[in-house]
Design a protein around this motif. Structure first.
Motif, PDB file in Angstrom:
ATOM      1  N   ASP A 214     -34.087  24.093   1.402  1.00  0.00           N
ATOM      2  CA  ASP A 214     -35.007  22.958   1.302  1.00  0.00           C
ATOM      3  C   ASP A 214     -34.967  22.228  -0.031  1.00  0.00           C
ATOM      4  OD1 ASP A 214     -36.161  23.438   3.893  1.00  0.00           O
ATOM      5  OD2 ASP A 214     -37.232  25.128   3.006  1.00  0.00           O
ATOM      6  N   SER A 215     -34.872  22.960  -1.119  1.00  0.00           N
ATOM      7  CA  SER A 215     -35.182  22.392  -2.431  1.00  0.00           C
ATOM      8  C   SER A 215     -34.013  22.451  -3.400  1.00  0.00           C
ATOM      9  CB  SER A 215     -36.386  23.134  -3.035  1.00  0.00           C
ATOM     10  OG  SER A 215     -37.505  23.054  -2.170  1.00  0.00           O
TER      11      SER A 215
ATOM     12  N   THR B 149     -34.854  17.440  -2.833  1.00  0.00           N
ATOM     13  CA  THR B 149     -34.480  18.285  -1.705  1.00  0.00           C
ATOM     14  C   THR B 149     -32.974  18.508  -1.693  1.00  0.00           C
ATOM     15  OG1 THR B 149     -34.347  16.334  -0.273  1.00  0.00           O
ATOM     16  CG2 THR B 149     -36.441  17.540  -0.309  1.00  0.00           C
TER      17      THR B 149
ATOM     18  N   ASP C 190     -30.875  18.290   0.584  1.00  0.00           N
ATOM     19  CA  ASP C 190     -30.037  17.441   1.428  1.00  0.00           C
ATOM     20  C   ASP C 190     -29.323  16.357   0.621  1.00  0.00           C
ATOM     21  OD1 ASP C 190     -32.190  15.756   0.915  1.00  0.00           O
ATOM     22  OD2 ASP C 190     -32.839  15.630   3.013  1.00  0.00           O
TER      23      ASP C 190
ATOM     24  N   THR D 275     -25.284  20.010   3.311  1.00  0.00           N
ATOM     25  CA  THR D 275     -25.783  19.557   4.610  1.00  0.00           C
ATOM     26  C   THR D 275     -24.713  19.725   5.684  1.00  0.00           C
ATOM     27  OG1 THR D 275     -25.160  17.248   4.173  1.00  0.00           O
ATOM     28  CG2 THR D 275     -27.384  17.903   3.561  1.00  0.00           C
TER      29      THR D 275
END
Length: 235
Positions: A193-194, A209, A211, A217
């Motif tokens: 997530d982070s 984040t 991503d 990803t």
């Protein structure tokens, strides 16, 4: 609006119940984090036909580890997983994948019996997650190896939010606290997530984040969808 007929009402209820059950199954799979890594004998046999007996043996050994280590204390899970993956060959991405930088899934890593520091770290991260280690306790840490004078990646594990993390590294077999690895200069760290900046081995400042990291990803998507991309690897 006219009332639904009994048969249509029954069909609608069955559809809704089925959809709800499917949702529960999906949520359960997401909650455990295990489903994408579980390979049955049919899947392993398919990989055997495609990539050979040795690839199938490595995948089988990994599945056995997932079953046998499930009830170990977390410290033993770390040791077991670190030792298992550190047996895999280190190969530079340019030789192995024909690319400057490729992040492999655990399945891709084991099928080809090779990868670089990102692949070791990702395989350990996902395997420990499948063994029940909370994602919040783990980070993939981008560091500089001062002895090698090059970028490197390791997996860090926090027994508690305030604890000094320990480092799982393919360069050495021993798991040591980050403050006992003066050879590593920590730059940033991330998990599912982070994304944080790192300082002295710890998460220092949340900057967004994960991503934002496109290779991350991409590998997450392939893991979650059980996709294997082996178009240009050296075996």
């Amino acid at each position: 609006m006219s009332a639904l007929s009994p048969s249509l009402r029954k069909s609608t209820c069955l559809y809704a119940a089925s959809a709800f059950l499917l949702l529960l199954v999906c949520l359960a799979a997401l909650a455990t984090g295990k489903a994408p890594l579980q390979l049955d004998s049919k899947q392993i046999d398919q990989y055997r036909q495609l990539y050979g007996e040795d690839a199938a043996k490595r995948l089988t050994a990994w599945q056995n580890l997932l079953a046998e280590a499930a009830h170990l204390p977390e410290s033993e899970k770390l040791e077991t997983v670190n030792r298992f993956f550190n047996q895999v060959r280190f190969i530079d991405d340019r030789i192995h994948w024909g690319q400057e930088d490729y992040w492999a899934t655990p399945v891709e890593f084991l099928i080809t019996n090779g990868g670089d520091c990102e692949d070791f770290s990702i395989a350990k991260y996902y395997t420990l997650k499948a063994l029940g280690v909370a994602e919040a306790k783990m980070s993939l840490a981008y560091v500089k190896s001062l002895e090698l004078n090059q970028a490197h990646m390791v997996l860090t594990y926090y027994s508690s939010p305030s604890a000094m993390p320990v480092v799982l590294d393919n360069l050495i077999g021993e798991i040591r606290p980050a403050n006992q690895r003066p050879d590593l200069l920590h730059v940033y760290t991330f998990n599912g997530d982070s994304l944080w900046l790192s300082k002295k081995g710890r998460r220092a400042e949340l900057v967004g984040t994960s991503d934002r990291l496109k290779p991350w990803t991409s590998v997450q998507s392939r893991v979650e969808n059980n996709r294997v991309n082996l178009n240009s690897q050296e075996q």
